[in-house]
Design an enzyme around this catalytic site. Structure first.
Site, PDB file in Angstrom:
ATOM      1  N   GLY B  53       0.829  -1.192   0.000  1.00  7.81           N
ATOM      2  CA  GLY B  53       0.000   0.000   0.000  1.00  7.81           C
ATOM      3  C   GLY B  53       0.867   1.247   0.000  1.00  7.81           C
ATOM      4  N   SER B  54       0.357   2.333  -0.577  1.00  7.74           N
ATOM      5  CA  SER B  54       1.084   3.601  -0.551  1.00  7.74           C
ATOM      6  C   SER B  54       0.883   4.281   0.805  1.00  7.74           C
ATOM      7  CB  SER B  54       0.616   4.499  -1.692  1.00  7.74           C
ATOM      8  OG  SER B  54       0.996   3.917  -2.927  1.00  7.74           O
ATOM      9  N   GLY B  55       1.613   5.377   1.018  1.00  6.74           N
ATOM     10  CA  GLY B  55       1.513   6.090   2.281  1.00  6.74           C
ATOM     11  C   GLY B  55       2.698   5.819   3.202  1.00  6.74           C
ATOM     12  N   HIS B  56       3.649   4.988   2.715  1.00 12.06           N
ATOM     13  CA  HIS B  56       4.839   4.676   3.519  1.00 12.06           C
ATOM     14  C   HIS B  56       6.101   5.253   2.904  1.00 12.06           C
ATOM     15  CE1 HIS B  56       2.126   1.977   5.516  1.00 12.06           C
ATOM     16  NE2 HIS B  56       1.981   1.217   4.440  1.00 12.06           N
ATOM     17  N   LYS B 104       5.701  -7.584   2.732  1.00 13.03           N
ATOM     18  CA  LYS B 104       5.468  -7.309   4.149  1.00 13.03           C
ATOM     19  C   LYS B 104       4.286  -8.160   4.616  1.00 13.03           C
ATOM     20  CE  LYS B 104       4.951  -2.741   4.038  1.00 13.03           C
ATOM     21  NZ  LYS B 104       4.749  -2.647   2.571  1.00 13.03           N
ATOM     22  N   ASP B 109      -1.453  -8.300   1.215  1.00 12.93           N
ATOM     23  CA  ASP B 109      -0.204  -8.344   0.447  1.00 12.93           C
ATOM     24  C   ASP B 109       0.253  -9.779   0.202  1.00 12.93           C
ATOM     25  OD1 ASP B 109       0.960  -5.425   0.228  1.00 12.93           O
ATOM     26  OD2 ASP B 109       0.165  -5.573   2.244  1.00 12.93           O
ATOM     27  N   HIS B 218      -0.068   1.426   9.727  1.00 11.40           N
ATOM     28  CA  HIS B 218      -1.332   1.875   9.139  1.00 11.40           C
ATOM     29  C   HIS B 218      -2.222   2.497  10.201  1.00 11.40           C
ATOM     30  CE1 HIS B 218       0.092  -1.695   6.887  1.00 11.40           C
ATOM     31  NE2 HIS B 218      -0.118  -0.891   5.860  1.00 11.40           N
TER      32      HIS B 218
END
Lengths: 331, 331
Positions: B53-56, B104, B109, B218
């Site tokens: 996921g994006s945001g990291h 991860k 995922d 998250h």
């Protein structure tokens, strides 16, 4: 106040201690609050000193290393370092070819660096200075006569650092610094205030539906407070005043999209896309860019744009190797 | 919600567009949301794919480049990318020596990367996978069976990337990845929640006088919510569970003090000083370290600690050149 700190009065000392532990290639003088290269540059080369209030990390201590600064003096948060810090640092880094002081244009910094240069002169060291004043937002401010020194400082330290590293003499290095300062402009904005540890509360109140355009790096007021807007509009409000102030067409440009400390990278890249598009539409050719947190304002959310009119020589110096905690490439 | 964005649904696409404009050395497939090296590695070398996921950010797209990843698949914010993204990426980077998937440990995922590997196998590409599960905070979580994959992912991508770059075969690279995963542990904490753009409000409420220990990347709950404490105590609350989980004495360690996105560098260095001191007292010899924002959680304030038990071989691979937007040295 939610911060990863112990007592507010210990923030600077303890952060410098962590920097020292993290970077053995730096020498951190904890008593004088000076960050130096652990290994000095070769005899006969011009040395570069900068410094200012803390809270703008990685600026300036994070830019000490091969190809950039020789030392940085750290003041308390948002407070100028003192002339004796500058004297100690200047003496420690001089390699017989003189020292350039890189000073952001704030009244306290300018005054203290002037005294620091005089003290160094009494030690027999030749000092030249450049005062960076790239912020197009305001003419005078709470802390400044004339324009404030902001993002261009990062680009100037990199370019002039490369010139010093390759052995240019003090006059040439100082002239280059003045030339870079004349050719660069910046403009910033804030979504939120920052909180100075010693104050314990936000420097200013910014309602949930507003943002501040033309903010300084200490939370000092900008041009105006406006309704929160999409990134596209924010980009226009930053880019337009810069382009109105100097003609950037016809030369390659180096552009920095800088985060103010608390804005995540996913937003900074998005903003860079908007800024790059606007610059291209205006006929500015972006030859190099930098996106990230380079000159911050503690935990402020927001960003700033810096545009530097370059040429082949400046691009060559920009591309030269740099090895510092905050900026690193080519070596 | 105060963010440098346009419409929430366009954040990922527009951020990828900015990344592409900023980094011409990357190829960004905007349709498939895959970030690749513009110049593929040599034929006959193992390729590395990660994603999530994006945001990291900078994870994972910011770690694509020489000495680290060959490609990264970007999902929506905090949402796994899809198997067909992984298929496209795997096919694009395979140089005839197979591809390692670095995953991860989150249910979505793991499932999607398994399907992605099957699709790649149908294309005739040999795929091995490593699932990173280094978070000592919780056994199972909102998004996970078993431990979550967090900070160690950064160290693993660097070390295994170096092994692939020097020509080790797929079995050796996969074994190395499993070994690194077995020898690293992480623990994180949050001062504030993050805000997912599509949600428009903080993921959780955290009162002004409290912090969350053992938080995930998250915003999923940690071990416990405790009163806000000095950095020294926070460091102890992160380091102790890590050291209780694995014996780190007797070997050199690689340590990362990672920011969650909105904590400024002045605080991260201060925290590193506390963490390094605790590790030293516990007999852990820190041989290498990394301080900064490497695996973030949007605009969350806080930090995490990762400790990896290393040896001469892992240190050699750690020191090997890496040229990516997020991590760069030695070249």
């Amino acid at each position: 106040m939610k911060k990863l700190i112990n007592a507010p009065e210990d923030v600077l000392a303890e952060s410098l201690r962590g920097l020292a532990l993290s970077h053995p290639e730096l020498e951190v003088d904890l008593a004088d609050r000076v960050i130096l290269r652990a290994t000095r540059k070769d005899e006969g080369k011009v040395a570069l000193l900068s410094g200012g209030g803390s809270g703008h990390e990685p600026l300036h201590g994070g830019f000490v290393g091969t190809g950039m600064l020789d030392a940085a003096c750290a003041g308390e948060v948002f407070t100028s370092p003192t002339p004796d810090q500058m004297q100690v640092a200047t003496k420690a880094i001089d390699r017989g070819a003189g020292v350039l002081h890189i000073v952001k244009n704030y009244t306290g910094d300018v005054m203290n660096f002037e005294m620091g240069a005089e003290l160094a002169a009494m030690d027999g060291i030749e000092v030249r200075s450049v005062v960076v004043d790239d912020d197009v937002a305001v003419q005078d401010s709470l802390y400044t006569a004339g324009r404030r020194g902001v993002g261009l400082t990062v680009l100037l330290e990199k370019i002039v650092g490369a010139a010093a590293e390759e052995g240019q003499d003090l006059a040439a290095v100082a002239d280059l610094a003045a030339r870079v300062n004349g050719q660069g402009r910046s403009m910033g904005m804030a979504l939120t205030s920052c909180t100075v540890p010693a104050a314990g509360k936000p420097t200013f109140d910014l309602p949930d539906d507003q943002m501040e355009i033309g903010i300084g790096i200490h939370g000092e007021p900008g041009r105006h407070r406006v309704p929160l807007a999409p990134a596209k509009d924010i980009a226009a409000q930053l880019v337009e005043p810069i382009l109105a102030d100097l003609d950037f067409t016809g030369s390659p440009a180096i552009v920095m999209l800088n985060g103010m400390g608390a804005s995540p990278l996913i937003e900074l890249y998005l903003m860079y896309g908007e800024v790059a598009t606007l610059l291209e539409k205006a006929g500015v050719r972006v030859a190099r860019n930098l996106v990230g947190n380079y000159i911050t304002s503690l935990d402020m959310a927001g960003c700033s744009v810096t545009v530097l009119k370059a040429d082949d020589e400046l691009l060559r110096l920009w591309d030269a190797p740099v090895v510092t905690p905050g900026l690193r490439w080519g070596a």
